[in-house]
Enzyme design. Structure first.
Site, PDB file in Angstrom:
ATOM      1  N   GLU A  88      48.218  33.209  45.570  1.00 45.94           N
ATOM      2  CA  GLU A  88      48.962  32.265  46.408  1.00 45.94           C
ATOM      3  C   GLU A  88      49.365  31.024  45.616  1.00 45.94           C
ATOM      4  O   GLU A  88      49.689  29.992  46.191  1.00 45.94           O
ATOM      5  CB  GLU A  88      48.186  31.920  47.691  1.00 45.94           C
ATOM      6  CG  GLU A  88      46.721  31.577  47.512  1.00 45.94           C
ATOM      7  CD  GLU A  88      46.514  30.124  47.145  1.00 45.94           C
ATOM      8  OE1 GLU A  88      46.160  29.315  48.005  1.00 45.94           O
ATOM      9  OE2 GLU A  88      46.689  29.796  45.954  1.00 45.94           O
ATOM     10  N   ASP A  95      49.315  38.917  47.783  1.00 45.09           N
ATOM     11  CA  ASP A  95      50.339  37.947  47.381  1.00 45.09           C
ATOM     12  C   ASP A  95      50.940  37.248  48.596  1.00 45.09           C
ATOM     13  O   ASP A  95      51.422  37.895  49.527  1.00 45.09           O
ATOM     14  CB  ASP A  95      51.422  38.701  46.596  1.00 45.09           C
ATOM     15  CG  ASP A  95      52.241  37.796  45.699  1.00 45.09           C
ATOM     16  OD1 ASP A  95      52.227  36.576  45.907  1.00 45.09           O
ATOM     17  OD2 ASP A  95      52.902  38.326  44.783  1.00 45.09           O
ATOM     18  N   GLU A 123      46.928  24.562  48.034  1.00 41.10           N
ATOM     19  CA  GLU A 123      45.751  23.926  48.649  1.00 41.10           C
ATOM     20  C   GLU A 123      44.506  24.026  47.763  1.00 41.10           C
ATOM     21  O   GLU A 123      43.387  24.179  48.257  1.00 41.10           O
ATOM     22  CB  GLU A 123      45.466  24.537  50.023  1.00 41.10           C
ATOM     23  CG  GLU A 123      46.532  24.252  51.065  1.00 41.10           C
ATOM     24  CD  GLU A 123      46.599  22.783  51.462  1.00 41.10           C
ATOM     25  OE1 GLU A 123      45.582  22.241  51.925  1.00 41.10           O
ATOM     26  OE2 GLU A 123      47.686  22.194  51.304  1.00 41.10           O
ATOM     27  N   ASP A 134      54.264  32.501  38.503  1.00 43.25           N
ATOM     28  CA  ASP A 134      54.280  33.652  37.606  1.00 43.25           C
ATOM     29  C   ASP A 134      54.517  33.281  36.144  1.00 43.25           C
ATOM     30  O   ASP A 134      55.297  32.383  35.823  1.00 43.25           O
ATOM     31  CB  ASP A 134      55.372  34.637  38.016  1.00 43.25           C
ATOM     32  CG  ASP A 134      55.097  35.295  39.355  1.00 43.25           C
ATOM     33  OD1 ASP A 134      54.068  34.988  39.978  1.00 43.25           O
ATOM     34  OD2 ASP A 134      55.923  36.125  39.788  1.00 43.25           O
ATOM     35  N   GLY A 160      48.027  28.808  43.696  1.00 39.26           N
ATOM     36  CA  GLY A 160      47.290  27.552  43.614  1.00 39.26           C
ATOM     37  C   GLY A 160      47.443  26.645  44.819  1.00 39.26           C
ATOM     38  O   GLY A 160      46.988  25.488  44.794  1.00 39.26           O
TER      39      GLY A 160
END
Length: 530
Positions: free
Chosen positions: A319, A282, A323, A342, A321
């Site tokens: 992460e 994460d 990049e 989330d 989404g």
């Protein structure tokens, strides 16, 4: 004499003024405000600087939050590094009954109560409070940690795992930071005893808040809620299941626990030695020292570490989404990647996430999956109808099916949803092709997924507040000829249709069907000319 006379006149005038002033109304509100402002100014000078608040978590871990307060008139500007994870600017600062009160992003509220040369802080997360006394520190201690070198971009070899979307259970949605060894063992037992393990739910994933820190050699160790991670892994494996853990590329996880920053290879070796089969990684505090443009290299670093660890470990990139991770996640060794922020146990949030996955479908396939986040089925925030919609959509999306409820307190309906064999077969279909929306008509959305046997799975979703009826025309699905339609929730064949079929779908509900080219033409079958 003139001087004495003038002096007596002055004394008389002063006396008169004193008498008059005694009868003038006193602006007590203004005086109180002035006094409060004076007190605030005194506190501003006293509380300026950098502070650390250490908050014990009850598991042997103490998590710091940093405050950096710079005077700005009779107030402050500055930042809070909540749980040393993310730097949030102070919002709406003001003094209230002698306390300095402000907010930050994420709807977190703070009340700083001056105590001598320090202050006592109450942090309001909306769903709970944390409290502690502040310790003055050098501002350098509260500063963003220095970034470490990152690898040159390259492709990490595939680990050959996750040929179909991973299935199992994750601790976070229901248990949060309360997870412990006993809860994990009971979850493993429940997967087996409920029959869900036989359907493919094999991963038992411990999310955040298991870490205890590092030993003298820098090895990650669990906190006192997890006496021996290797022994726990052996127990899970003895049930025919697999064990997963959670970490972060930053110094701290999202919950403020020990991350893998600077210890990537060491942690990967430790996970392998314990017998870990899955890692959720994460972003969290990594955002304090790395830019979004560096995220790929950051995740590649752990991907390379896992590939050297000597044990196949499913690598889950969390992460949010950043990049366009779906375009490069596979190149860093990732088996699945979160496509956004989330989920929570509400209809609106599930709809917001689930029905915005269509643009990512092309990037899903065997060994590499889009992850719209864990399941909320059975947690109580939605109706059973809504949970069937949630589960159906995730199956059509070829999403990981990670239950997030209390497996030992499931209703019969929750078990029936999670244990729907025909829906699971769609999710686990070997072709690995995710659904796309084919029709969006007001509150009705129809999503279609190609399956390995040439059939199609179709979800007819009603996100509106009233029941809806309609027709599905085969030409809209780019199919022709007689088609057999089977309802995957009723577990019943609806018949064979020539060009179209009718549906009725309740509010917030779904009609989930499998459409197969009819190979029984000329043989006895239920036939409709619609």
């Amino acid at each position: 004499m003139r001087i004495v006379y003038n002096l007596l006149n002055i004394i008389g005038l002063v006396a008169v003024l004193c008498v008059v002033s005694a009868f003038q109304p006193v602006d007590t509100g203004k005086s109180a405000a002035q006094n409060e402002k004076k007190e605030a100014n005194a506190n501003v000078a006293r509380l300026a600087g950098a502070w650390r608040v250490d908050i014990p978590q009850g598991d042997g871990v103490v998590i710091p939050t940093y405050f950096v307060l710079h005077p700005n008139g009779d107030n402050y500007e500055g930042t809070v590094s909540i749980k040393a994870t993310v730097d949030l600017p102070i919002r709406n600062p003001h003094w209230e009954e002698g306390d300095f009160v402000f907010g930050t992003d994420w709807n977190i509220g703070y009340r700083l109560h001056p105590e001598g040369e320090s202050f006592f802080v109450t942090i309001n997360y909306g769903n709970g409070f944390e409290k502690g006394s502040a310790i003055r520190i050098p501002e350098t201690e509260a500063m963003t940690p220095k970034a470490l070198p990152l690898p040159e971009l390259t492709d990490v070899p595939s680990n050959g795992a996750a040929a179909t979307p991973p299935m199992g259970w994750n601790s976070w949605n229901h248990f949060g930071n309360r997870v412990d060894d006993a809860i994990v063992r009971k979850a493993a037992d429940a997967l087996v005893n409920s029959g869900l393990a036989k359907l493919g739910y094999v991963y038992i994933n411990i999310d955040d808040c298991w870490q205890g820190g590092r030993d003298a050699h820098g090895n990650i160790v669990p906190n006192k809620k997890f006496p021996d991670m290797k022994v726990l892994a052996d127990y899970v494996h003895s049930k025919g299941l697999k064990l997963g853990l959670y970490s972060s590329p930053g110094p701290r996880t999202c919950g403020g626990y020990e991350g893998s920053f600077g210890h990537e290879e060491q942690d990967a070796r430790t996970y392998a030695a314990w017998g870990i089969d899955y890692l959720k990684y994460d972003w969290c505090s990594a955002q304090r020292m790395y830019s979004n443009a560096q995220v790929r290299a950051v995740y590649q670093k752990m991907g390379e570490a896992i590939s050297k660890a000597g044990r196949p470990i499913v690598y889950s990139l969390c992460e949010y989404g950043i990049e366009d991770v779906w375009k490069w996640g596979q190149t860093v060794g990732g088996n699945l990647w979160r496509t956004g922020y989330d989920i929570n146990d509400s209809w609106n949030r599930m709809v917001e996430i689930g029905f915005n996955q269509g643009n990512f479908s092309v990037y899903a396939g065997p060994g590499h999956w889009n992850d719209p986040d864990m399941l909320e089925v059975g947690n109580g925030g939605m109706t059973d109808t809504e949970y069937r919609t949630h589960f159906s959509l995730w199956c059509l999306l070829a999403a990981p099916l990670l239950a997030g409820n209390d497996l030992n307190a499931m209703s019969t309906e929750t078990l029936n949803i999670l244990g729907n064999k025909e829906a699971i077969a769609v999710d686990q279909d070997a072709l690995g092709k995710a659904a796309v929306p084919v029709i969006k008509d007001g509150d009705i959305q129809i999503w279609a997924r190609d399956l390995h046997d040439g059939s199609k799975a179709l979800g007819i979703f009603n996100i509106g507040e009233a029941s809806r009826k309609g027709i599905v025309a085969f030409q809209d699905l780019k199919i022709s000829g007689k088609q057999k339609v089977r309802d995957l929730w009723q577990h019943a064949d609806l018949g064979v249709f020539d060009t179209q079929f009718n549906y009725e779908v309740p509010s917030h509900g779904v009609v989930f069907v499998k459409i197969t080219k009819n190979h029984l033409a000329g043989k006895k079958s239920i036939h409709h000319k619609k």
